[in-house]
Write a protein that holds these residues in place. Structure first.
Motif, PDB file in Angstrom:
ATOM      1  N   LYS A 177       0.860  -1.182   0.000  1.00 38.20           N
ATOM      2  CA  LYS A 177       0.000   0.000   0.000  1.00 38.20           C
ATOM      3  C   LYS A 177       0.898   1.234   0.000  1.00 38.20           C
ATOM      4  CE  LYS A 177      -4.132  -1.971   2.130  1.00 38.20           C
ATOM      5  NZ  LYS A 177      -5.145  -1.837   3.206  1.00 38.20           N
ATOM      6  N   LEU A 178       0.809   2.010  -1.076  1.00 40.56           N
ATOM      7  CA  LEU A 178       1.630   3.199  -1.266  1.00 40.56           C
ATOM      8  C   LEU A 178       0.752   4.444  -1.208  1.00 40.56           C
ATOM      9  CD1 LEU A 178       4.245   4.761  -2.262  1.00 40.56           C
ATOM     10  CD2 LEU A 178       3.399   4.307  -4.598  1.00 40.56           C
ATOM     11  N   ALA A 179       1.164   5.420  -0.409  1.00 45.11           N
ATOM     12  CA  ALA A 179       0.496   6.722  -0.411  1.00 45.11           C
ATOM     13  C   ALA A 179       1.418   7.741  -1.063  1.00 45.11           C
ATOM     14  CB  ALA A 179       0.149   7.158   1.003  1.00 45.11           C
ATOM     15  N   VAL A 180       0.853   8.597  -1.880  1.00 45.36           N
ATOM     16  CA  VAL A 180       1.599   9.678  -2.519  1.00 45.36           C
ATOM     17  C   VAL A 180       1.072  10.995  -1.969  1.00 45.36           C
ATOM     18  CG1 VAL A 180       2.172  10.824  -4.695  1.00 45.36           C
ATOM     19  CG2 VAL A 180       1.999   8.315  -4.606  1.00 45.36           C
ATOM     20  N   VAL A 181       1.967  11.774  -1.369  1.00 41.82           N
ATOM     21  CA  VAL A 181       1.591  13.067  -0.806  1.00 41.82           C
ATOM     22  C   VAL A 181       1.827  14.143  -1.860  1.00 41.82           C
ATOM     23  CG1 VAL A 181       1.923  14.720   1.054  1.00 41.82           C
ATOM     24  CG2 VAL A 181       2.299  12.279   1.473  1.00 41.82           C
ATOM     25  N   GLY A 182       0.770  14.811  -2.255  1.00 39.83           N
ATOM     26  CA  GLY A 182       0.875  15.881  -3.235  1.00 39.83           C
ATOM     27  C   GLY A 182       0.673  15.374  -4.654  1.00 39.83           C
ATOM     28  N   LEU A 183      -0.156  16.053  -5.411  1.00 35.17           N
ATOM     29  CA  LEU A 183      -0.447  15.632  -6.780  1.00 35.17           C
ATOM     30  C   LEU A 183       0.004  16.725  -7.744  1.00 35.17           C
ATOM     31  CD1 LEU A 183      -1.698  13.155  -8.193  1.00 35.17           C
ATOM     32  CD2 LEU A 183      -3.814  14.468  -8.381  1.00 35.17           C
ATOM     33  N   VAL A 195       1.242   2.647  -9.646  1.00 34.73           N
ATOM     34  CA  VAL A 195       0.218   1.801 -10.265  1.00 34.73           C
ATOM     35  C   VAL A 195       0.862   0.811 -11.236  1.00 34.73           C
ATOM     36  CG1 VAL A 195      -1.777   1.806 -11.809  1.00 34.73           C
ATOM     37  CG2 VAL A 195      -1.619   3.494  -9.974  1.00 34.73           C
ATOM     38  N   ALA A 196       1.819   1.289 -12.048  1.00 33.27           N
ATOM     39  CA  ALA A 196       2.480   0.417 -13.023  1.00 33.27           C
ATOM     40  C   ALA A 196       3.254  -0.701 -12.337  1.00 33.27           C
ATOM     41  CB  ALA A 196       3.409   1.233 -13.916  1.00 33.27           C
ATOM     42  N   PHE A 197       3.770  -0.434 -11.137  1.00 35.24           N
ATOM     43  CA  PHE A 197       4.522  -1.451 -10.396  1.00 35.24           C
ATOM     44  C   PHE A 197       3.610  -2.422  -9.648  1.00 35.24           C
ATOM     45  CE2 PHE A 197       8.312   1.672  -9.845  1.00 35.24           C
ATOM     46  CZ  PHE A 197       8.672   1.454 -11.177  1.00 35.24           C
ATOM     47  N   GLY A 198       2.303  -2.152  -9.630  1.00 36.68           N
ATOM     48  CA  GLY A 198       1.356  -3.078  -9.026  1.00 36.68           C
ATOM     49  C   GLY A 198       0.931  -2.752  -7.609  1.00 36.68           C
ATOM     50  N   ALA A 199       1.332  -1.601  -7.086  1.00 38.14           N
ATOM     51  CA  ALA A 199       0.955  -1.242  -5.717  1.00 38.14           C
ATOM     52  C   ALA A 199      -0.477  -0.716  -5.667  1.00 38.14           C
ATOM     53  CB  ALA A 199       1.911  -0.185  -5.173  1.00 38.14           C
ATOM     54  N   GLU A 200      -1.064  -0.763  -4.473  1.00 33.60           N
ATOM     55  CA  GLU A 200      -2.353  -0.124  -4.232  1.00 33.60           C
ATOM     56  C   GLU A 200      -2.066   1.318  -3.832  1.00 33.60           C
ATOM     57  OE1 GLU A 200      -6.032  -0.426  -1.049  1.00 33.60           O
ATOM     58  OE2 GLU A 200      -4.989  -2.273  -1.608  1.00 33.60           O
ATOM     59  N   VAL A 201      -2.466   2.262  -4.653  1.00 27.72           N
ATOM     60  CA  VAL A 201      -2.017   3.645  -4.521  1.00 27.72           C
ATOM     61  C   VAL A 201      -3.128   4.550  -3.993  1.00 27.72           C
ATOM     62  CG1 VAL A 201      -1.086   5.657  -5.742  1.00 27.72           C
ATOM     63  CG2 VAL A 201      -0.347   3.336  -6.390  1.00 27.72           C
ATOM     64  N   THR A 202      -2.777   5.331  -2.970  1.00 23.45           N
ATOM     65  CA  THR A 202      -3.672   6.343  -2.408  1.00 23.45           C
ATOM     66  C   THR A 202      -3.011   7.703  -2.530  1.00 23.45           C
ATOM     67  OG1 THR A 202      -4.600   4.799  -0.784  1.00 23.45           O
ATOM     68  CG2 THR A 202      -4.841   7.150  -0.312  1.00 23.45           C
ATOM     69  N   VAL A 203      -3.742   8.685  -2.979  1.00 22.36           N
ATOM     70  CA  VAL A 203      -3.238  10.057  -3.013  1.00 22.36           C
ATOM     71  C   VAL A 203      -3.697  10.782  -1.756  1.00 22.36           C
ATOM     72  CG1 VAL A 203      -3.398  12.303  -4.169  1.00 22.36           C
ATOM     73  CG2 VAL A 203      -3.064  10.224  -5.512  1.00 22.36           C
ATOM     74  N   TYR A 240       4.396   2.347   2.532  1.00 13.88           N
ATOM     75  CA  TYR A 240       5.302   3.403   2.088  1.00 13.88           C
ATOM     76  C   TYR A 240       4.511   4.677   1.825  1.00 13.88           C
ATOM     77  CZ  TYR A 240       8.467  -0.507   1.182  1.00 13.88           C
ATOM     78  OH  TYR A 240       9.241  -1.631   1.302  1.00 13.88           O
ATOM     79  N   ILE A 241       5.141   5.787   2.116  1.00 12.08           N
ATOM     80  CA  ILE A 241       4.605   7.093   1.731  1.00 12.08           C
ATOM     81  C   ILE A 241       5.657   7.795   0.889  1.00 12.08           C
ATOM     82  CG2 ILE A 241       3.891   9.377   2.524  1.00 12.08           C
ATOM     83  CD1 ILE A 241       2.698   8.073   4.992  1.00 12.08           C
ATOM     84  N   LEU A 242       5.294   8.187  -0.311  1.00 15.26           N
ATOM     85  CA  LEU A 242       6.175   8.962  -1.182  1.00 15.26           C
ATOM     86  C   LEU A 242       5.752  10.416  -1.057  1.00 15.26           C
ATOM     87  CD1 LEU A 242       8.441   8.758  -3.375  1.00 15.26           C
ATOM     88  CD2 LEU A 242       6.600   8.805  -5.067  1.00 15.26           C
ATOM     89  N   ASP A 243       6.601  11.217  -0.436  1.00 15.78           N
ATOM     90  CA  ASP A 243       6.276  12.606  -0.104  1.00 15.78           C
ATOM     91  C   ASP A 243       6.932  13.534  -1.123  1.00 15.78           C
ATOM     92  OD1 ASP A 243       5.943  15.114   0.994  1.00 15.78           O
ATOM     93  OD2 ASP A 243       6.490  14.521   3.031  1.00 15.78           O
ATOM     94  N   GLY A 262       6.999   0.890   8.554  1.00 16.53           N
ATOM     95  CA  GLY A 262       6.738   1.676   7.353  1.00 16.53           C
ATOM     96  C   GLY A 262       7.823   2.716   7.090  1.00 16.53           C
ATOM     97  N   THR A 263       7.915   3.141   5.837  1.00 15.70           N
ATOM     98  CA  THR A 263       8.955   4.082   5.420  1.00 15.70           C
ATOM     99  C   THR A 263       8.336   5.302   4.742  1.00 15.70           C
ATOM    100  OG1 THR A 263      10.541   2.282   5.088  1.00 15.70           O
ATOM    101  CG2 THR A 263      11.034   4.379   4.013  1.00 15.70           C
ATOM    102  N   HIS A 264       8.726   6.459   5.221  1.00 17.77           N
ATOM    103  CA  HIS A 264       8.332   7.748   4.630  1.00 17.77           C
ATOM    104  C   HIS A 264       9.496   8.192   3.741  1.00 17.77           C
ATOM    105  CE1 HIS A 264       6.060  11.666   4.899  1.00 17.77           C
ATOM    106  NE2 HIS A 264       7.216  12.088   4.426  1.00 17.77           N
ATOM    107  N   ILE A 265       9.252   8.319   2.447  1.00 19.53           N
ATOM    108  CA  ILE A 265      10.307   8.638   1.483  1.00 19.53           C
ATOM    109  C   ILE A 265      10.137  10.076   1.025  1.00 19.53           C
ATOM    110  CG2 ILE A 265      11.409   7.978  -0.687  1.00 19.53           C
ATOM    111  CD1 ILE A 265       9.840   5.272  -0.397  1.00 19.53           C
ATOM    112  N   LEU A 266      11.103  10.905   1.352  1.00 27.75           N
ATOM    113  CA  LEU A 266      11.027  12.316   1.021  1.00 27.75           C
ATOM    114  C   LEU A 266      11.764  12.578  -0.296  1.00 27.75           C
ATOM    115  CD1 LEU A 266       9.942  14.944   2.398  1.00 27.75           C
ATOM    116  CD2 LEU A 266      12.294  15.341   3.153  1.00 27.75           C
TER     117      LEU A 266
END
Length: 346
Positions: A177-183, A195-203, A240-243, A262-266
């Motif tokens: 489960k991947l969250a992306v902060v900021g669009l 999405v292309a890598f197969g993760a469940e993505v939340t914005v 994971y959170i991609l910030d 979990g890992t927060h990636i800045l």
């Protein structure tokens, strides 16, 4: 020397304006690219305004460069005249340290040479892609597929690889489960790759108006971070959170959304130091990490992946004469999702 037309900032207080300078002649290991398109990165604005560190002026920004090769040096092996090619955020490194030998030129021990606002190893300032041509060592040039819209490829050289590299490094994919902060420019690419890598993505966004766009980009879920009920529903739920946010924001709030381990990636670069209480990390053995661009081999891998999966940036094409207005709009978030300069307008 090669006379070059460009747009430059003469000081941190001035707008970008036409400027002419000279690039070096093509050496034995060099490639000269006629620039067709150059992406506009938020870091361009940070640097011409001296918001990160003192700059080298006049400054020609631009490190998302695509075009066609017009000349190659006698010893160039990977490219020929007429090839489509790109240049990203760096144009040189020591090439002998352990990081460079491991394909991590972005982490060169001596420091890589940035495409602009840097001194080359010859002591001459580097100038970027808001110009009609550039000369670069072949080791720092990448091949670009003719299958994709060339203008929309340009931002992949920074926004693309900045999000692709950490997702690959941490092995984000199916079952995560991947969250992306900021669009924005980075965030929309993070969604596409996740999405292309197969993760469940939340914005995760402060703006509820972006939900439709997030879903159109492939995101599975959307959370408005100012809505307490929505936040409560995703507490402790992400691997994971991609910030991608470049402004000051509440990191501990996002850490509360991570699972144990979990890992927060800045990948965004806020101007002020982060404030992270120890107890936002300790109870869940959580990590805060950072990542910049990728090495040259990984950048080529990313471009090849994009060609195979038909992934490009969502862009708005502009004339270079409109760059200062584009900066104003970029600060307001008024772009979906990356400006790209049509260098033919120069």
């Amino acid at each position: 020397m090669i006379e070059t037309k460009a747009y430059a900032a003469q000081s941190p207080e001035t707008d970008l304006a036409p400027w002419t300078f000279e690039r070096r002649d093509v050496g034995p290991h060099d490639v000269q690219i006629e620039i067709h398109f150059c992406g506009v990165c938020h870091s361009d604005l940070h640097q011409i305004r001296n918001e990160w560190f003192p700059g080298i002026f006049p400054m020609v920004p631009g490190h998302e460069i695509v075009g066609r090769i017009v000349q190659v040096g006698d010893h160039v092996k990977k490219f020929k005249q007429g090839d489509l090619a790109g240049v990203g955020c760096m144009v040189d490194s020591c090439q002998v340290c352990y990081n460079c030998k491991d394909g991590l030129e972005q982490y060169c021990v001596e420091g890589n040479t940035q495409t602009y606002n840097n001194l080359g190893r010859d002591g001459v300032p580097t100038y970027g892609g808001y110009s009609n041509t550039i000369v670069v060592r072949e080791e720092f040039v990448v091949s670009v597929s003719d299958k994709l819209d060339l203008a929309a490829v340009a931002p992949l050289l920074c926004a693309g690889i900045t999000t692709y590299s950490p997702l690959k490094y941490w092995g984000v994919g199916k079952g995560h489960k991947l969250a992306v902060v900021g669009l924005g420019g980075l965030g929309h690419m993070g969604v596409k790759f996740g999405v292309a890598f197969g993760a469940e993505v939340t914005v995760l966004s402060t703006s509820p108006t972006k939900e439709a766009d997030a879903k159109a980009l492939g995101a599975h879920h959307f959370v408005v971070t100012s809505d307490e009920e929505q936040l409560k529903a995703v507490q402790g739920s992400f691997d994971y959170i991609l910030d991608t946010v470049a402004a000051d924001h509440n990191i501990p709030l996002y850490l509360s959304l991570l699972k144990t381990n979990g890992t927060h990636i800045l990948v965004g670069a806020p101007p002020k130091p982060l404030e992270i209480p120890a107890f936002a990390l300790i109870p869940g053995r959580k990590s805060v990490s950072g990542s910049t661009i990728g090495g040259i081999a990984e950048t080529q891998e990313m471009l090849d992946f994009c060609a195979e999966h038909n992934i490009v940036s969502d862009i708005e094409l502009i004339n270079i004469q409109d760059i200062n207005q584009a900066y104003e709009r970029m600060v307001k978030g008024d772009v979906r999702y990356r400006f790209v300069i049509d260098i033919a307008s120069l």
